[in-house]
Design an enzyme around this catalytic site. Structure first.
Site, PDB file in Angstrom:
ATOM      1  N   LYS A  18       0.893  -1.106  -0.066  1.00  0.00           N
ATOM      2  CA  LYS A  18      -0.199  -0.043  -0.173  1.00  0.00           C
ATOM      3  C   LYS A  18       0.793   1.327  -0.046  1.00  0.00           C
ATOM      4  O   LYS A  18       1.945   1.076   0.388  1.00  0.00           O
ATOM      5  CB  LYS A  18      -0.953   0.004   1.117  1.00  0.00           C
ATOM      6  CG  LYS A  18      -1.986  -1.048   1.200  1.00  0.00           C
ATOM      7  CD  LYS A  18      -2.653  -0.798   2.637  1.00  0.00           C
ATOM      8  CE  LYS A  18      -4.020  -1.670   2.808  1.00  0.00           C
ATOM      9  NZ  LYS A  18      -5.048  -1.652   1.852  1.00  0.00           N
ATOM     10  N   ARG A  31     -10.237 -11.450   2.243  1.00  0.00           N
ATOM     11  CA  ARG A  31     -11.082 -12.434   1.606  1.00  0.00           C
ATOM     12  C   ARG A  31     -10.511 -13.959   1.830  1.00  0.00           C
ATOM     13  O   ARG A  31     -11.095 -14.806   1.854  1.00  0.00           O
ATOM     14  CB  ARG A  31     -11.669 -12.109   0.468  1.00  0.00           C
ATOM     15  CG  ARG A  31     -10.468 -11.849  -0.591  1.00  0.00           C
ATOM     16  CD  ARG A  31     -10.958 -11.129  -1.802  1.00  0.00           C
ATOM     17  NE  ARG A  31     -10.972  -9.655  -1.415  1.00  0.00           N
ATOM     18  CZ  ARG A  31     -11.343  -8.754  -2.410  1.00  0.00           C
ATOM     19  NH1 ARG A  31     -11.679  -9.269  -3.666  1.00  0.00           N
ATOM     20  NH2 ARG A  31     -11.368  -7.513  -2.027  1.00  0.00           N
TER      21      ARG A  31
HETATM   22  N1  BES Z   1      -8.042  -3.461   4.658  1.00  0.00           N
HETATM   23  C1  BES Z   1      -8.144  -3.138   3.321  1.00  0.00           C
HETATM   24  C2  BES Z   1      -9.434  -2.570   3.170  1.00  0.00           C
HETATM   25  C3  BES Z   1      -9.481  -1.107   3.706  1.00  0.00           C
HETATM   26  C4  BES Z   1      -8.726  -0.102   3.276  1.00  0.00           C
HETATM   27  C5  BES Z   1     -10.139  -0.894   4.870  1.00  0.00           C
HETATM   28  C6  BES Z   1      -8.903   1.198   3.757  1.00  0.00           C
HETATM   29  C7  BES Z   1     -10.352   0.225   5.306  1.00  0.00           C
HETATM   30  C8  BES Z   1      -9.656   1.354   4.755  1.00  0.00           C
HETATM   31  C9  BES Z   1      -8.264  -4.611   2.385  1.00  0.00           C
HETATM   32  O1  BES Z   1      -7.412  -5.528   2.712  1.00  0.00           O
HETATM   33  C10 BES Z   1      -7.728  -4.001   1.030  1.00  0.00           C
HETATM   34  O2  BES Z   1      -6.540  -3.682   1.112  1.00  0.00           O
HETATM   35  N2  BES Z   1      -8.433  -4.200   0.037  1.00  0.00           N
HETATM   36  C11 BES Z   1      -7.992  -3.984  -1.319  1.00  0.00           C
HETATM   37  C12 BES Z   1      -8.672  -4.745  -2.298  1.00  0.00           C
HETATM   38  C13 BES Z   1      -8.379  -4.678  -3.576  1.00  0.00           C
HETATM   39  C14 BES Z   1      -6.821  -4.946  -3.798  1.00  0.00           C
HETATM   40  C15 BES Z   1      -9.017  -5.464  -4.663  1.00  0.00           C
HETATM   41  C16 BES Z   1      -8.609  -2.459  -1.355  1.00  0.00           C
HETATM   42  O3  BES Z   1      -9.685  -1.987  -0.944  1.00  0.00           O
HETATM   43  O4  BES Z   1      -8.014  -1.554  -2.204  1.00  0.00           O
HETATM   44 ZN    ZN Z   2      -5.504  -5.295   2.029  1.00  0.00          ZN
END
Ligand code: BES
Ligand code: ZN
Ligand code: ZN
Length: 500
Positions: free
Chosen positions: A274, A348
């Site tokens: 990230k 997931r």
């Molecule tokens: N934990 C994150 C989602 C999240 C992001 C929750 C910001 C709260 C605030 C999750 O694991 C994630 O990174 N999801 C990705 C999915 C994508 C790669 C399909 C996302 O939301 O970018």
């Molecule tokens: Zn994530």
């Protein structure tokens, strides 16, 4: 906070800085009250007449009094009577709390006697949630006094026959909010203090304290069981993953409900790393786990007539030479293969194994999972609601009802079969991501659906609701909300009632 529901004239003397809280609707010129002196009543009517006090929802007005049984009066506005709902009172309590703290009040008397139908348990909830503070790592301030806490709440109601039921509702509300605040404590613990292992330890301590069955599966056991999706997420970290199991057993003949919570103690994204802006907030990626654990603690105390099993898969998602890589293929507990094209869609993966294991071993009548699953959920709904995705309309409707009662809001998104195409794998059964920027929250739900078989199931994406909520007086922007504890406890209690 000690709570006593009494009738007018039965309030007893408590020591401390006392405040009489008088709720007032906007369409009133004076406050009906069971214990205000006539001078105070005249004073409030005068302020109302001059529009110094308007009784708009959330408005509070503190009056210091001398030579009375209380040191202050707080008039709390409830807005227009026709617009009133329990959430009005919950929020009013949050606004009141700030004024009560400023005035260092330790004992509150709520005069609800003039109103026959005020849901006083909502006042209890608002106070309990807004009094929450997280000071574990702060040294006490050198200058100025320590913050005060409201230690006593006396609620005066008019109907003698309603006292016991109202007391029971207030006690239950205090129990549930106490555990919601405990869940918030867990959420605020940073990842260097809260690892998958220490989360399991905290769950075990809680289980022992409230009398829940506790079981812990370590990485070796997960490997024997074939939980390879969960193991893959944890591979990059020096902190081994954990699988936490809690069971509340009411009766062998009663059905079992399943709760599953995402327990990523820190989400860097892994190799699909990230950006660093706001990354510290990813310590909150275990808020689903915290909500499930908090709800289980409350369930253990409230003893609804139904069985509940909670599974919490926990891992730390970090890059490293042993971390899973984009393109890796893993076989989940139910035998399905997953192409991990983005290691940041890790929630997931851990839920896939947990849901499939739950269906297989606990045979639950219904399953609900809570997870901070997608950033897309915040894009769609902001921080005002969780997304609800479900394969079962009755279950979804019942969750919506509980959401409306608790004001832990949900908004349903579809799971039409057309979406299934979006997660077809190229070289495996499934892919853990869909096309970029397309229905991100739904795709998360569609993926999870592949692991629950025919069991009625609902998924709550709490990415927005878990923290960052502004302008709700009983929550604070700097704190996690504990979202899901009140919602799930309400749902479980109603399921028990529906079950007879
Ligand atoms: N934990 C994150 C989602 C999240 C992001 C929750 C910001 C709260 C605030 C999750 O694991 C994630 O990174 N999801 C990705 C999915 C994508 C790669 C399909 C996302 O939301 O970018
Ligand atoms: Zn994530
Ligand atoms: Zn995550």
């Amino acid at each position: 906070m000690k709570i006593h529901v009494v009738q007018p004239g039965q309030e007893f003397h408590v020591e401390g800085e006392r405040c009489l809280v008088v709720p007032m609707f906007q369409d009133m010129n004076t406050v009906p009250t069971s214990i205000l002196s006539s001078e105070d009543e005249a004073l409030i009517s005068g302020l109302r007449k001059r529009s110094i006090l308007t009784a708009k929802a959330g408005e509070t007005y503190y009056i210091r009094t001398e030579n009375r049984a209380y040191e202050g009066i707080l008039v709390v506005g409830l807005g227009k009577r026709d617009d009133f709902e329990p959430e009005t009172l919950r929020r009013a309590a949050g606004s009141a709390c700030r004024s009560l703290q400023t005035n260092r009040v330790t004992a509150v008397v709520l005069d609800a006697a003039p109103y026959t139908d005020l849901p006083i348990e909502a006042f209890v909830e608002g106070l309990a949630l807004s009094q929450y503070q997280f000071q574990l790592y702060k040294n006490p301030p050198k200058d100025g006094p320590e913050p005060t806490q409201i230690e006593n709440l006396t609620c005066i109601i008019s109907s003698e026959s309603a006292v016991d039921a109202a007391q029971a509702r207030c006690d239950a509300a205090a129990i549930v909010c106490g555990h919601a605040n405990w869940a918030r404590d867990l959420a605020h613990q940073p990842a260097n203090h809260l690892t998958p292992g220490s989360l399991a330890q905290r769950a075990g301590e809680m289980a022992a304290a409230v009398g829940l069955e506790y079981e812990h599966l370590d990485a070796e056991r997960m490997a024997e069981l074939g939980m390879n999706a969960l193991l893959a997420v944890g591979k990059g970290s020096a902190e081994p993953p954990s699988f936490i199991i809690l069971r509340y057993r009411y009766d062998v003949k009663a059905p079992t409900l399943g709760l599953v919570g995402k327990g990523i103690t820190f989400d860097t994204g892994g190799i699909s790393i990230k950006p660093s802006d706001g990354l510290h907030e990813m310590k909150y990626d275990m808020c689903g786990a915290a909500a499930v654990l908090g709800a289980m603690a409350a369930i253990a105390e409230l003893k609804p007539s139904i069985n509940v099993t909670a599974f919490v898969p926990a891992a730390e998602n970090v890059p490293g030479s042993r971390a899973q890589k984009p393109g890796d293929i893993v076989r989940a507990y139910n035998g399905k293969t997953i192409e991990v094209n983005n290691t940041d869609a890790e929630g997931r993966l851990i839920l896939a194994d947990a849901l499939a294991y739950m269906v297989d071993t606990e045979k639950p009548a219904r399953i609900v999972d809570l997870a901070t699953l997608t950033g897309a959920c915040i894009v769609a709904l902001g921080h005002q609601a969780a997304a609800l995705l479900s394969t079962d309309d009755d279950l979804a409707n019942h969750i919506e009802e509980s959401a409306n009662r608790t004001a832990e809001r949900v908004w349903r998104l579809p799971l039409w079969a057309d979406y299934d195409k979006l997660i077809e794998g190229t070289h495996a059964d499934l892919c853990n991501i869909g096309p970029a920027r397309e229905a991100g929250t739904i795709v998360g739900g569609v993926f999870l659906k592949a692991f629950v078989g025919d069991t009625p199931w609902a998924h709550l994406d709490i990415a927005g609701a878990a923290w960052g909520v502004k302008n709700v007086p009983y929550w604070s922007e700097k704190y996690a909300t504990g979202y899901g504890v009140r919602l799930m406890v309400d749902w479980v209690r109603r399921e028990a009632e529906r079950n007879g």
